[in-house]
Design an enzyme around this catalytic site. Sequence first.
Site, PDB file in Angstrom:
ATOM      1  CG  ASP A  80      -0.199   0.204   2.534  1.00 11.24           C
ATOM      2  OD1 ASP A  80       0.815  -0.502   2.751  1.00 11.24           O
ATOM      3  OD2 ASP A  80      -0.624   1.049   3.335  1.00 11.24           O
ATOM      4  CD  GLU A 175       4.356   0.431   6.907  1.00 18.41           C
ATOM      5  OE1 GLU A 175       5.237   0.701   7.742  1.00 18.41           O
ATOM      6  OE2 GLU A 175       3.986   1.241   6.021  1.00 18.41           O
TER       7      GLU A 175
END
Length: 415
Positions: A80, A175
């Site tokens: 991400d 994350e």
Amino acid sequence: MEHLLDRFLSYVKIDTQSNPESQNTPSTDKQWDLAKKLVLELQQIGLEEVSIDDNAYIMATLPSNTTKEVPTIGFISHFDTSPDFSGTNVHPKVIENYDGEDIVLNSAKNIVLSPSYFEDLLKYKGQTLITTDGTTLLGADDKAGIAEIITAMEYLIHHPEIKHGKIRIAFTPDEEIGRGAHKFDVEKFGAEWAYTMDGSQVGELEYENFNAAGVKVTFSGKSVHPGYAKNKMVNAIQLANEFISLLPKHETPENTAGREGFFHVYHTEGSIENASIALIIRDHDSEHFEARKELLSAIAEKINLRFKEPMVHVSITDQYRNMREKVEPVFHIIEIAKEAMESLGITPIIKPIRGGTDGSQLSFMGLPCPNIFAGGHNFHGKYEYVPLESMQKATEVIIRICELTCTQIEKDGKK
């Protein structure tokens, strides 16, 4: 390096921005676009036990090619990108043989990446830089790490003369919003230790991070016509301002460095009747960290003494802890990474992280997991860039760690 570059560019063009407001995992459906591509790529290069679960956690195995008893180790990155800046329609620019001058990212908007402000650029004269076009972030955090891990695994597959034990790799969602390790199956991963490839400049090797907590402070007020308010009105906004004024003035992010902790107020809102502030507290030292929590409660108590009923309420939520206490008992995993860098002519930069990583949470979940450089700079914004040569060095470090684990563990008798 050309193969590494092509792989990286294909990743950053896929929008994988996470969303802190969503309670799903992954927090955005678009993260699946890259996740599915990575699964296919891992299968194509020849890794085994390639899997993706219902929350988009990807795992795969490079089997051992030695008869020695070697610990299973792992490498982890996240796919991400930060919600702080747009990751839609990323158009990376490749600057070959960088000349040390200003880089015009976007002439129409006069956006310039300049060494006069970002001095680290001067370290990379003559190298190939990958930058943004000034309208999005790049996504080197942490798609550079993914490209490096996959390229290293592919290299080891094609070079069986390099002996190594079983290697596990994993790629995680979310994350950037602090949830990358929340649903990570440590038992399934099955490694004795791992490394996140999520640091910045070449040589970074980190096994200390902040202890962290999120704080919300709410203030209650009493609204009375201002012409008749004496000794009656309680202005919640004023209480919030008073609370902030009682925080240590120089213990803020812009006034601290190294292992120094801080209070960081990042959001306020309110009216006369109700107000709130959101802040984070950070400290590497656990005792200082607890003292910061106590100070917030003491400030609230001090203000509340003026009223018949509490008008200030403090809610503190622990976020992550300093991984140092979990890594130090197995310090040989740092020594192996350090030796890997030194053997490649890289000077290790061992320093505390002024932040947190998935490795912090994973370490407390039973998987000691220090952090290694991936090469990027200026994360989470339009000035993000990564030197291709730094990515190549990170790839070489991964390969060397795999090789050294096979030899160093046997030599030192450590497991």
